[in-house]
Design a protein around this motif. Sequence first.
Motif, PDB file in Angstrom:
ATOM      1  N   HIS A 116      20.358   8.569  -7.859  1.00  0.00           N
ATOM      2  CA  HIS A 116      19.835   9.916  -6.889  1.00  0.00           C
ATOM      3  C   HIS A 116      20.390   8.936  -5.839  1.00  0.00           C
ATOM      4  N   ASP A 117      20.400  10.150  -4.284  1.00  0.00           N
ATOM      5  CA  ASP A 117      20.781   9.432  -2.971  1.00  0.00           C
ATOM      6  C   ASP A 117      20.137   9.732  -2.116  1.00  0.00           C
ATOM      7  N   HIS A 118      19.755   9.083  -0.873  1.00  0.00           N
ATOM      8  CA  HIS A 118      19.040   9.567   0.145  1.00  0.00           C
ATOM      9  C   HIS A 118      20.392   9.941   2.072  1.00  0.00           C
ATOM     10  N   SER A 201      13.973  17.129   2.639  1.00  0.00           N
ATOM     11  CA  SER A 201      14.141  18.648   3.357  1.00  0.00           C
ATOM     12  C   SER A 201      14.928  18.923   3.196  1.00  0.00           C
ATOM     13  N   GLU A 202      14.967  19.964   2.210  1.00  0.00           N
ATOM     14  CA  GLU A 202      16.203  21.835   2.116  1.00  0.00           C
ATOM     15  C   GLU A 202      15.968  21.596   3.482  1.00  0.00           C
ATOM     16  N   ASP A 203      15.405  21.677   4.250  1.00  0.00           N
ATOM     17  CA  ASP A 203      15.029  23.152   5.259  1.00  0.00           C
ATOM     18  C   ASP A 203      16.089  22.145   6.117  1.00  0.00           C
ATOM     19  N   HIS A 204      15.976  20.950   6.095  1.00  0.00           N
ATOM     20  CA  HIS A 204      16.730  20.297   7.258  1.00  0.00           C
ATOM     21  C   HIS A 204      17.875  19.085   6.283  1.00  0.00           C
ATOM     22  N   GLY A 205      18.175  19.742   5.701  1.00  0.00           N
ATOM     23  CA  GLY A 205      19.622  19.607   4.818  1.00  0.00           C
ATOM     24  C   GLY A 205      19.410  17.953   4.637  1.00  0.00           C
ATOM     25  N   ARG A 206      18.507  17.976   3.861  1.00  0.00           N
ATOM     26  CA  ARG A 206      17.890  16.001   3.160  1.00  0.00           C
ATOM     27  C   ARG A 206      17.544  16.425   1.988  1.00  0.00           C
ATOM     28  N   PRO A 207      18.599  17.951   0.658  1.00  0.00           N
ATOM     29  CA  PRO A 207      18.132  17.528  -0.270  1.00  0.00           C
ATOM     30  C   PRO A 207      17.760  15.990  -1.594  1.00  0.00           C
ATOM     31  N   SER A 208      17.423  15.932  -1.947  1.00  0.00           N
ATOM     32  CA  SER A 208      17.030  15.316  -3.189  1.00  0.00           C
ATOM     33  C   SER A 208      18.392  15.745  -4.610  1.00  0.00           C
ATOM     34  N   THR A 209      20.150  14.678  -4.056  1.00  0.00           N
ATOM     35  CA  THR A 209      21.151  14.928  -5.167  1.00  0.00           C
ATOM     36  C   THR A 209      21.600  13.688  -6.089  1.00  0.00           C
ATOM     37  N   TYR A 210      21.678  14.857  -7.223  1.00  0.00           N
ATOM     38  CA  TYR A 210      21.545  13.331  -8.566  1.00  0.00           C
ATOM     39  C   TYR A 210      23.004  12.976  -8.924  1.00  0.00           C
ATOM     40  N   PHE A 211      23.474  12.269  -9.329  1.00  0.00           N
ATOM     41  CA  PHE A 211      24.440  11.755 -10.009  1.00  0.00           C
ATOM     42  C   PHE A 211      24.346  11.094 -10.900  1.00  0.00           C
ATOM     43  N   THR A 212      25.594  10.995 -12.108  1.00  0.00           N
ATOM     44  CA  THR A 212      26.430  10.626 -12.694  1.00  0.00           C
ATOM     45  C   THR A 212      27.699   9.654 -12.487  1.00  0.00           C
ATOM     46  N   ASP A 213      27.667   8.579 -12.710  1.00  0.00           N
ATOM     47  CA  ASP A 213      28.728   7.663 -12.380  1.00  0.00           C
ATOM     48  C   ASP A 213      29.442   6.558 -13.129  1.00  0.00           C
ATOM     49  N   VAL A 214      30.981   6.525 -13.107  1.00  0.00           N
ATOM     50  CA  VAL A 214      32.127   6.013 -14.032  1.00  0.00           C
ATOM     51  C   VAL A 214      32.563   5.129 -13.698  1.00  0.00           C
ATOM     52  N   PRO A 215      32.030   3.873 -14.026  1.00  0.00           N
ATOM     53  CA  PRO A 215      32.931   2.597 -13.253  1.00  0.00           C
ATOM     54  C   PRO A 215      34.937   2.368 -13.615  1.00  0.00           C
ATOM     55  N   VAL A 216      35.112   2.479 -12.350  1.00  0.00           N
ATOM     56  CA  VAL A 216      36.893   2.533 -12.261  1.00  0.00           C
ATOM     57  C   VAL A 216      37.744   0.962 -13.232  1.00  0.00           C
ATOM     58  N   PRO A 217      38.182   0.681 -13.829  1.00  0.00           N
ATOM     59  CA  PRO A 217      38.683   0.062 -15.072  1.00  0.00           C
ATOM     60  C   PRO A 217      39.054  -1.258 -13.411  1.00  0.00           C
ATOM     61  N   ASP A 255       1.848  16.829   6.312  1.00  0.00           N
ATOM     62  CA  ASP A 255       2.458  17.966   5.957  1.00  0.00           C
ATOM     63  C   ASP A 255       2.651  19.029   4.239  1.00  0.00           C
ATOM     64  N   ASP A 256       1.336  19.763   4.452  1.00  0.00           N
ATOM     65  CA  ASP A 256       1.121  20.254   2.972  1.00  0.00           C
ATOM     66  C   ASP A 256       2.343  21.235   2.562  1.00  0.00           C
ATOM     67  N   ASP A 257       3.737  21.328   3.268  1.00  0.00           N
ATOM     68  CA  ASP A 257       4.679  21.787   2.237  1.00  0.00           C
ATOM     69  C   ASP A 257       5.846  20.280   2.002  1.00  0.00           C
ATOM     70  N   TYR A 258       4.967  19.384   1.532  1.00  0.00           N
ATOM     71  CA  TYR A 258       6.184  18.214   0.773  1.00  0.00           C
ATOM     72  C   TYR A 258       6.334  18.387  -0.405  1.00  0.00           C
ATOM     73  N   ASP A 259       7.556  18.186  -0.939  1.00  0.00           N
ATOM     74  CA  ASP A 259       8.323  18.312  -2.460  1.00  0.00           C
ATOM     75  C   ASP A 259       6.971  17.386  -3.602  1.00  0.00           C
ATOM     76  N   SER A 260       5.988  17.716  -3.407  1.00  0.00           N
ATOM     77  CA  SER A 260       5.553  17.035  -4.713  1.00  0.00           C
ATOM     78  C   SER A 260       5.457  17.293  -5.464  1.00  0.00           C
ATOM     79  N   TYR A 261       5.164  16.615  -6.853  1.00  0.00           N
ATOM     80  CA  TYR A 261       5.521  16.618  -8.453  1.00  0.00           C
ATOM     81  C   TYR A 261       4.109  17.063  -9.352  1.00  0.00           C
TER      82      TYR A 261
END
Length: 264
Positions: A116-118, A201-217, A255-261
């Motif tokens: 995932h990214d930051h 923060s989704e509202d501020h354009g900072r969502p958590s995005t997940y990725f797959t990775d494929v090596p480049v031989p 902040d009560d609106d944090y992305d809780s788990y």
Amino acid sequence: MAVAFPPHIMALSKVQRLYDACDVVFSSPAAAPTLGEIRWLQNILDGMEAADVGIDDGEKPTSSSSSSDDELSPKSGRCLLPAPAFTRITYVHIHQCDDFSIGVFCFPAGATLPLHDHPEMVVLSKLLYGSVRVRSYDWVAAPSPSPSRRKCGLARVVAADVVRRTPCQASVLFPRSGGNLHAFTAVTPCAILDVLTPPYSEDHGRPSTYFTDVPVPSLPGFAVLEETDLPEGFTVAGAPYLGPELTVDMDDDDDDDYDSYDDE
């Protein structure tokens, strides 16, 4: 040159010292933290143990020299979260405001937090106990955000399944360096204390995005990363923070609106 802290500062719990330092460093969003300030925070994190955030790692009793000893001792009546209780990835929320967040990810052995990214964030991390395998990347050129297509691009390998073990120094990643996209797999039960600025923060354009990775031989040390959905059935549980009470700035209420788990 060593810095002599006043007695009233030394009497604070370690987590309170961490919060106070973050509040000083990150309270001016217009000014990026300096490398000196980052090193200051890393030094504070380097001195922290699991018991300082209310977790019993089972490795040793709380040291009598710990700043949190009085608050976490049996006499205080304060309990610790036992590490064996974390049978899946669990997040212990400590604090979040507009400028930064503090929390702990606790892993059972074998559990994986997917790649995932930051976005536009600085992240400081301290491994509190155990060992973890880290895989991380930085974009060669960050993909342009687009609501109509998923992110995809070439990334440089920063860490290729590097195993970190306690004790180790706190690490830091930046928006474009240090391994901004990473994945963790617990080799043994472990916990990672994270400081994020600014927080997701989704509202501020900072969502958590997940990725797959494929090596480049044909390009050793590089991989193609492509945005993906979370693996089916992946969840992160939530657990209460049982560490020393945190005194926060009146203008910096949690902040009560944090992305809780959710503990589903």
